[in-house]
Design a protein around this motif. Structure first.
Motif, short mmCIF file in Angstrom:
data_model
loop_
_atom_site.label_atom_id
_atom_site.label_comp_id
_atom_site.label_asym_id
_atom_site.label_seq_id
_atom_site.Cartn_x
_atom_site.Cartn_y
_atom_site.Cartn_z
N SER A 607 32.94 47.79 35.55
CA SER A 607 33.57 47.69 34.09
C SER A 607 34.92 46.75 33.85
O SER A 607 34.73 46.03 33.05
CB SER A 607 33.87 49.20 33.66
N SER A 608 35.64 46.83 34.98
CA SER A 608 36.84 46.09 34.87
C SER A 608 36.61 44.72 35.06
O SER A 608 37.30 43.71 34.55
CB SER A 608 37.88 46.78 35.49
N THR A 634 36.13 36.99 28.90
CA THR A 634 37.16 37.64 29.57
C THR A 634 36.58 39.02 30.10
O THR A 634 35.68 39.63 29.85
CB THR A 634 38.40 37.32 29.06
N SER A 635 37.69 39.37 31.02
CA SER A 635 37.60 40.75 31.58
C SER A 635 39.04 41.23 31.92
O SER A 635 39.78 40.43 31.96
CB SER A 635 36.44 41.03 32.51
N ASP A 636 39.17 42.41 32.12
CA ASP A 636 40.47 42.94 32.70
C ASP A 636 40.84 42.26 34.08
O ASP A 636 41.98 42.26 34.33
CB ASP A 636 40.33 44.33 32.93
N ASP A 637 40.02 42.07 34.86
CA ASP A 637 40.16 41.46 36.31
C ASP A 637 39.64 40.08 36.52
O ASP A 637 39.21 39.73 37.47
CB ASP A 637 39.61 42.42 37.34
N ALA A 638 39.44 39.40 35.43
CA ALA A 638 38.83 38.13 35.36
C ALA A 638 39.57 37.06 36.09
O ALA A 638 38.85 36.30 36.89
CB ALA A 638 38.68 37.56 33.90
N LEU A 639 41.02 37.01 36.12
CA LEU A 639 41.55 36.02 36.78
C LEU A 639 41.38 36.20 38.38
O LEU A 639 41.30 35.49 39.05
CB LEU A 639 43.03 36.18 36.52
N LYS A 640 41.53 37.57 38.75
CA LYS A 640 41.31 37.78 40.30
C LYS A 640 39.96 37.19 40.89
O LYS A 640 39.82 36.70 41.76
CB LYS A 640 41.35 39.42 40.62
N TRP A 641 38.79 37.66 39.90
CA TRP A 641 37.48 37.36 40.61
C TRP A 641 37.45 35.91 40.29
O TRP A 641 36.62 35.22 41.18
CB TRP A 641 36.54 37.85 39.75
N LEU A 642 37.86 35.18 39.50
CA LEU A 642 37.86 33.83 39.34
C LEU A 642 38.58 33.08 40.60
O LEU A 642 38.12 32.06 41.03
CB LEU A 642 38.58 33.25 38.03
N ILE A 643 39.77 33.61 40.86
CA ILE A 643 40.35 33.01 42.03
C ILE A 643 39.62 33.16 43.42
O ILE A 643 39.48 32.22 44.18
CB ILE A 643 41.58 33.76 42.13
N VAL A 644 39.00 34.38 43.69
CA VAL A 644 38.16 34.46 44.72
C VAL A 644 37.06 33.49 44.70
O VAL A 644 36.49 32.89 45.82
CB VAL A 644 37.55 35.95 44.74
#
Length: 804
Positions: A607-608, A634-644
């Motif tokens: 969900s996040s 977007t999402s709560d953790d969008a930046l983290k997943w995008l970096i990965v």
């Protein structure tokens, strides 16, 4: 409690000595009937801003219909009661109201069994806060302050008009109906308005609407400063929470500053006096005020929604038409005593229903065996019985269905929506109503009649240009058609030497990846301007999936081909065949696809990490301009997943660039695909590096972002297809039989490898010559030994040739 009541009585009695006795009796009792007296508080002072003498005809009609009805107050023992009302001029002031209450309270001969009123919340609240100390049940037909819903402070209070909280419901329903998401509140700092403001803000916030600040002003100051603050805000939907005098001044300022329809929507309370905008010019003529009010909205409590049932019998066996006729007759008589009285036909209907509520409560109480003539200010039992019976009263009155909430004493109401319309004269027209937070138009009304000049906008949605989207959609469709041609060529000529040497079945993955990329260009152009919010929300993940899978099929296949070239030419061994079958390439792409799925599933399920469409606001804070709303996935953790994701795909790109660089000198005779593969890898790398910052930097400029990203994606995919397939088409056209393709003894696709030439640096060339000379010397030595032994050896010159 008893000591409090005694002390309060003592203080009020002394206050009474300073006051003049006042009040009049409204007697409609029947002959021989026991009389029950009600205290009625109505503002009849024509010099006061709030004058409600027009309620008096409705009060008379209510008393008469009660007395003449079969539902008149009759006790269990058959005692028939008549009701008389003692009228007090409340002047809509707490002091005048309390003074009148003292006059009635200390009357030793005629105790009041109930109180009706007051008509203004500012005078009702102090009365309701103390009247229960004398066990008096109080019912109001016009006081709508949210504070009166507090049963701790007002334990014996009810009202036949709904709370102003219902006004907030009306506003929110209009916002939902017309697509508004933000509203501004301009509040006068008086308790009646600040309490409404508190409830209004809570209601709006609970429904996820945005309140663009609350601008307020004191009653002893001009509202100009508050208006100027409002003017600097991006507010376009504004509710005036104030007395009509200040509303007139604010609206005049708004007219002077061009804040009119169709750019602005102003809403006001329903209880302003008739023609209130004419009472003070504040720099504007009446004609200008009417132009300002044109198309603006009034939120009204009146529960009766339409006029279709004017001939339907209501409580007291009276129809609306009959009530209207009786009211007009009595209002004419009233004007002899109150020449400045306002014609309050509709609001007066609440007073009629208030009288009937009191009568039915008394009737139900008497029917249960209580002797109402025994009531005294110390009799808590009768008081509690009257209050409980009043809460349980239900009837259809002139204002519609009357019932009460047992927890608050409020009447659940419907909201009537009125609009000022300048049709020669300024008139108010009902255009809709709200029931259970649901908006409905009244007959013959629709969005075109309510807002003929268009619905005012409270925000500016920034979308991708429709012509741009249309152009890119056409180009993407043409690209898909081009990919289809490439697929046809690749399969139809798969046995031709030129095509066969390039592994045609592997090429299919490149074409499929290209098609997915073309579709992705279309998907990235879809926004709320071309599809519903829910559809665009669903596309948030679909776009990423298409982009990731398309990239892997297109670039991953090219990467696999580059790896095969690198592997072959880094493992050249004389007299030994180096063979990399197509199955290995399919395996590489399959592994990359598995990695994509492993990465993408959590972002779709967790969900996040789930992408969702959100509207981000840009600008419009202090300049008065409309805020720009941009839909962003977007999402709560969008930046983290995008970096990965970027790191993962970045490694693949860097690997491809490395392979292309290492094999840059390799040329396959006639086919020469290695060079085109290298060019494709470099192009994909450059485009990917460019697209990443563009996606971030131009996020607030959707059209510009889409224009640049779309053309780069379309161009890069098309160029890759052209490099890989158009060159082959040209060679097949020039050499249909493939005679120019030189095939060595161990050459071929899958089972053979094409001849190659090397272009090396001088140092590398010398090193290879030296190795060949050494190998040649060894072979000559062995040859000499064999000849010495007398053994004949046939030498195949190809033994010393390098094979591809």
């Amino acid at each position: 409690m008893k000591m409090d009541r005694i002390m309060l009585t003592y203080l009020m009695a002394h206050l009474f000595l300073l006051c003049d006795a006042e009040g009049s009796s409204q007697n409609v009792s029947g002959a021989g009937a026991a009389v029950l007296r009600l205290g009625v508080f109505i503002s009849t002072n024509a010099s006061n801003l709030f004058e409600f003498a027009g309620f008096i005809p409705s009060l008379h009609i209510g008393l008469e219909t009660v007395q003449n009805s079969s539902k008149a107050v009759i006790g269990a023992d058959g005692t028939k009661y008549a009701i008389e009302c003692d009228l007090v001029n409340s002047m809509c002031e707490s002091s005048a109201t309390l003074r009148g209450f003292i006059n009635q309270l200390i009357d030793p001969v005629h105790p009041r069994i109930m109180l009706l009123g007051s008509d203004c919340s500012v005078s009702t609240e102090p009365l309701a806060s103390i009247s229960h100390n004398w066990n008096l049940v109080q019912i109001s037909g016009s006081s709508s302050s949210p504070d009166l819903s507090n049963t701790k402070d007002f334990p014996r209070f009810l009202r036949t008009v709904s709370s102003d909280v219902e006004v907030a419901t009306g506003v929110s329903s209009l916002m939902r109906q017309f697509g508004w998401s933000r509203v501004s509140l301009l509040t006068q700092n008086e308790n009646i308005f600040t309490s409404f403001s508190t409830e209004f803000k809570t209601h709006i916030s609970d429904l996820n609407f945005q309140l663009i600040g609350e601008h307020s002003f004191s009653s002893d100051t001009s509202p100009t400063s508050a208006f100027q603050a409002l003017q600097r805000s991006p507010a376009r939907v504004i509710f005036l929470n104030m007395y009509e005098r200040y509303a007139s001044e604010i609206l005049c300022l708004a007219y002077r500053n061009g804040m009119t329809y169709p750019d602005y929507v102003w809403m006001v309370h329903y209880w302003y006096n008739e023609g209130w905008w004419k009472q003070g010019s504040y720099g504007c003529r009446v004609e200008e005020m009417e132009m300002m009010l044109n198309m603006q909205i009034v939120i009204d409590h009146f529960p009766r929604i339409n006029n279709d049932d004017k001939d339907e019998l209501n409580i007291g066996n009276i129809t609306w038409n009959q009530y209207e006729k009786m009211y007009s007759e009595r209002f004419t008589e009233l004007r002899t005593e109150y020449p400045n009285a306002s014609y309050n036909l509709e609001d007066g209907a609440f007073i009629f229903d208030t009288v009937w509520t009191a009568a039915l409560a008394l009737n139900r109480t008497a029917a249960k065996g209580y002797s109402l003539l025994d009531f005294s200010y110390t009799d808590e039992n009768i008081s509690r019985a009257i209050y409980n019976e009043a809460l349980n009263v239900t009837f259809f009155g002139l204002t519609g269905l009357v019932s009460f909430d047992n927890n608050t004493g409020d009447r659940p109401g419907r909201i009537r929506l009125l609009q000022f319309r300048l049709q020669g004269n300024l008139t108010s027209v009902q255009f809709g109503f709200v029931t259970n937070d649901s908006f409905k138009y009244t007959e013959n009304q629709n969005v075109d009649t309510v807002f003929p000049g268009g619905i005012p906008q409270d925000e500016e949605h920034v979308h991708i240009s429709l012509p741009l989207f249309a152009a890119y959609t056409i180009l993407a469709v043409l690209g898909i058609a081009f990919a289809g041609v490439c697929l046809w060529f690749n399969l139809w000529f798969r046995n031709q030497k030129i095509v066969k040497l390039s592994s045609p079945y592997v090429n299919v993955m490149i074409i499929v990846g290209a098609v997915i990329f073309y579709v992705t260009v279309i998907l990235f152009g879809v926004d709320e301007n071309t599809a519903s919010f829910s559809v665009v929300d669903g596309l948030c993940h679909a776009r990423i999936w298409f982009c990731v899978i398309g990239f892997t099929l297109l670039f991953g296949t090219i990467f696999a081909k580059a790896w095969r070239i690198y592997y072959i030419f880094s493992h050249l061994i004389p007299n030994k065949k180096v063979d990399v079958k197509d199955a290995y390439l399919f395996g590489i792409v399959a592994v990359l696809l598995v990695l994509d799925i492993v990465f993408m599933l959590p972002t779709t399920i967790i969900s996040s990490a789930m992408l969702r469409l959100e509207e981000e606001e840009q600008g419009g804070e202090n300049d008065g301009d409309l805020p720009e709303i941009i839909g962003v996935c977007t999402s709560d953790d969008a930046l983290k997943w995008l970096i990965v994701l970027l790191v993962y795909k970045g490694c693949l790109l860097i690997g491809g660039v490395f392979l292309a660089f290492e094999t840059r000198k390799v040329k396959i005779v006639s086919l020469n695909e290695s060079r085109f593969i290298g060019m494709s890898v470099y192009g994909a790398f450059i485009v990917s590096i460019a697209l990443t910052p563009i996606g971030f930097l131009l996020e607030n400029f959707p059209s510009t972002q889409y224009a640049i990203m779309g053309i780069m994606m379309l161009a890069s995919v098309t160029i890759i297809l052209a490099l890989i397939f158009v060159t082959k088409m040209y060679k097949v056209y020039r050499d249909p039989e493939g005679d120019s393709v030189q095939i060595g003894p161990n050459s071929g696709s899958e089972q053979h490898q094409p001849k190659v030439t090397f272009h090396c640096s001088e140092e590398t060339y010398k090193t290879q010559i030296q190795k060949l000379n050494e190998e040649n010397a060894v072979l000559r030595r062995r040859l000499t030994e064999k000849i010495t032994d007398g053994t004949r050896v046939d030498i195949d010159a190809s033994v010393v040739s390098s094979q591809v």
